[in-house]
Design a protein around this motif. Sequence first.
Motif, short mmCIF file in Angstrom:
data_model
loop_
_atom_site.label_atom_id
_atom_site.label_comp_id
_atom_site.label_asym_id
_atom_site.label_seq_id
_atom_site.Cartn_x
_atom_site.Cartn_y
_atom_site.Cartn_z
N PRO A 123 0.85 -1.19 0.00
CA PRO A 123 0.00 0.00 0.00
C PRO A 123 0.89 1.25 0.00
N PRO A 124 0.43 2.35 -0.56
CA PRO A 124 1.25 3.56 -0.65
C PRO A 124 1.86 4.02 0.67
N ILE A 125 1.12 3.91 1.77
CA ILE A 125 1.66 4.36 3.05
C ILE A 125 2.87 3.52 3.45
N VAL A 126 2.83 2.24 3.18
CA VAL A 126 3.96 1.36 3.49
C VAL A 126 5.15 1.72 2.61
N THR A 127 4.89 1.95 1.33
CA THR A 127 5.96 2.33 0.40
C THR A 127 6.63 3.61 0.86
N ALA A 128 5.84 4.60 1.25
CA ALA A 128 6.40 5.89 1.66
C ALA A 128 7.23 5.76 2.94
N ILE A 129 6.71 5.08 3.92
CA ILE A 129 7.40 5.00 5.21
C ILE A 129 8.58 4.04 5.16
N ASN A 174 6.45 12.16 5.71
CA ASN A 174 5.70 12.83 6.79
C ASN A 174 4.23 13.00 6.42
N ALA A 175 3.96 13.32 5.16
CA ALA A 175 2.57 13.46 4.73
C ALA A 175 1.81 12.14 4.92
N PHE A 176 2.41 11.04 4.49
CA PHE A 176 1.77 9.73 4.63
C PHE A 176 1.65 9.34 6.11
N ALA A 177 2.67 9.57 6.88
CA ALA A 177 2.69 9.12 8.27
C ALA A 177 1.72 9.91 9.16
N HIS A 178 1.48 11.17 8.82
CA HIS A 178 0.68 12.01 9.71
C HIS A 178 -0.69 12.39 9.17
N SER A 179 -0.99 12.00 7.95
CA SER A 179 -2.29 12.34 7.36
C SER A 179 -3.41 11.58 8.06
N LYS A 180 -4.50 12.26 8.26
CA LYS A 180 -5.68 11.63 8.85
C LYS A 180 -6.54 10.99 7.77
N LYS A 181 -6.21 11.27 6.50
CA LYS A 181 -6.95 10.72 5.37
C LYS A 181 -6.04 9.81 4.57
N PRO A 182 -6.63 8.83 3.89
CA PRO A 182 -5.79 7.96 3.06
C PRO A 182 -5.15 8.77 1.92
N SER A 197 -0.85 9.38 -6.35
CA SER A 197 -1.49 10.16 -7.40
C SER A 197 -2.15 11.43 -6.85
N HIS A 198 -2.11 11.64 -5.54
CA HIS A 198 -2.67 12.85 -4.95
C HIS A 198 -1.93 14.05 -5.52
N GLU A 199 -2.68 15.09 -5.88
CA GLU A 199 -2.09 16.24 -6.58
C GLU A 199 -0.91 16.87 -5.82
N LEU A 200 -0.99 16.96 -4.50
CA LEU A 200 0.11 17.55 -3.74
C LEU A 200 1.35 16.65 -3.71
N ILE A 201 1.13 15.34 -3.68
CA ILE A 201 2.25 14.40 -3.72
C ILE A 201 2.91 14.47 -5.11
N VAL A 202 2.09 14.47 -6.15
CA VAL A 202 2.62 14.58 -7.52
C VAL A 202 3.41 15.87 -7.69
N LYS A 203 2.87 16.98 -7.18
CA LYS A 203 3.56 18.27 -7.28
C LYS A 203 4.91 18.22 -6.57
N GLU A 204 4.94 17.61 -5.38
CA GLU A 204 6.20 17.51 -4.63
C GLU A 204 7.21 16.64 -5.38
N LEU A 205 6.75 15.56 -5.96
CA LEU A 205 7.64 14.68 -6.72
C LEU A 205 8.18 15.37 -7.97
N LYS A 206 7.39 16.20 -8.59
CA LYS A 206 7.84 16.90 -9.79
C LYS A 206 8.89 17.96 -9.46
N ASN A 207 8.81 18.52 -8.27
CA ASN A 207 9.80 19.52 -7.86
C ASN A 207 11.14 18.87 -7.72
#
Length: 134
Positions: free
Chosen positions: A38-44, A112-120, A124-134
């Motif tokens: 799952p994405p949260i596992v991949t991120a952490i 940090n976004a994945f670990a502390h988010s209260k929502k799944p 593909s989330h727009e803010l994650i995509v934006k951060e990755l593009k930077n």
Amino acid sequence: MASRNRGKGKLKLRDLSRLRPSTEEHNKLAEQFARYQPPIVTAILGQALVENELDQLLRTHFTKRDDDTWAKLTDEKGPLATFCSKIIAAHAFGICNDVVRDCLNTVRQIRNAFAHSKKPLDFSHELIVKELKN
């Protein structure tokens, strides 16, 4: 009865993140990371693998490389207590250049976004995509 710790405190849950994995343990983590997760596992887990590599690089730049010294440096009040502080130190030591430092900070921010988010979240989330593009 006297303590047998000889000056070392008892291991705490928080300390688990600071223990140096053996080669076998690192390989097991990498193997788990390679499987679809799952994405949260991949991120952490991905961040933990990157931080472990950064730890190894940082340790080579210290004159004293023993585990006790490293434990003091990475203790919750130590100068290398966080992934962020390790990134700053690695950049200051010349271990990584500006581009790698920025990439490491991206990994840190996404973790940090994945670990502390209260929502799944997913990648593909727009803010994650934006951060990755930077």
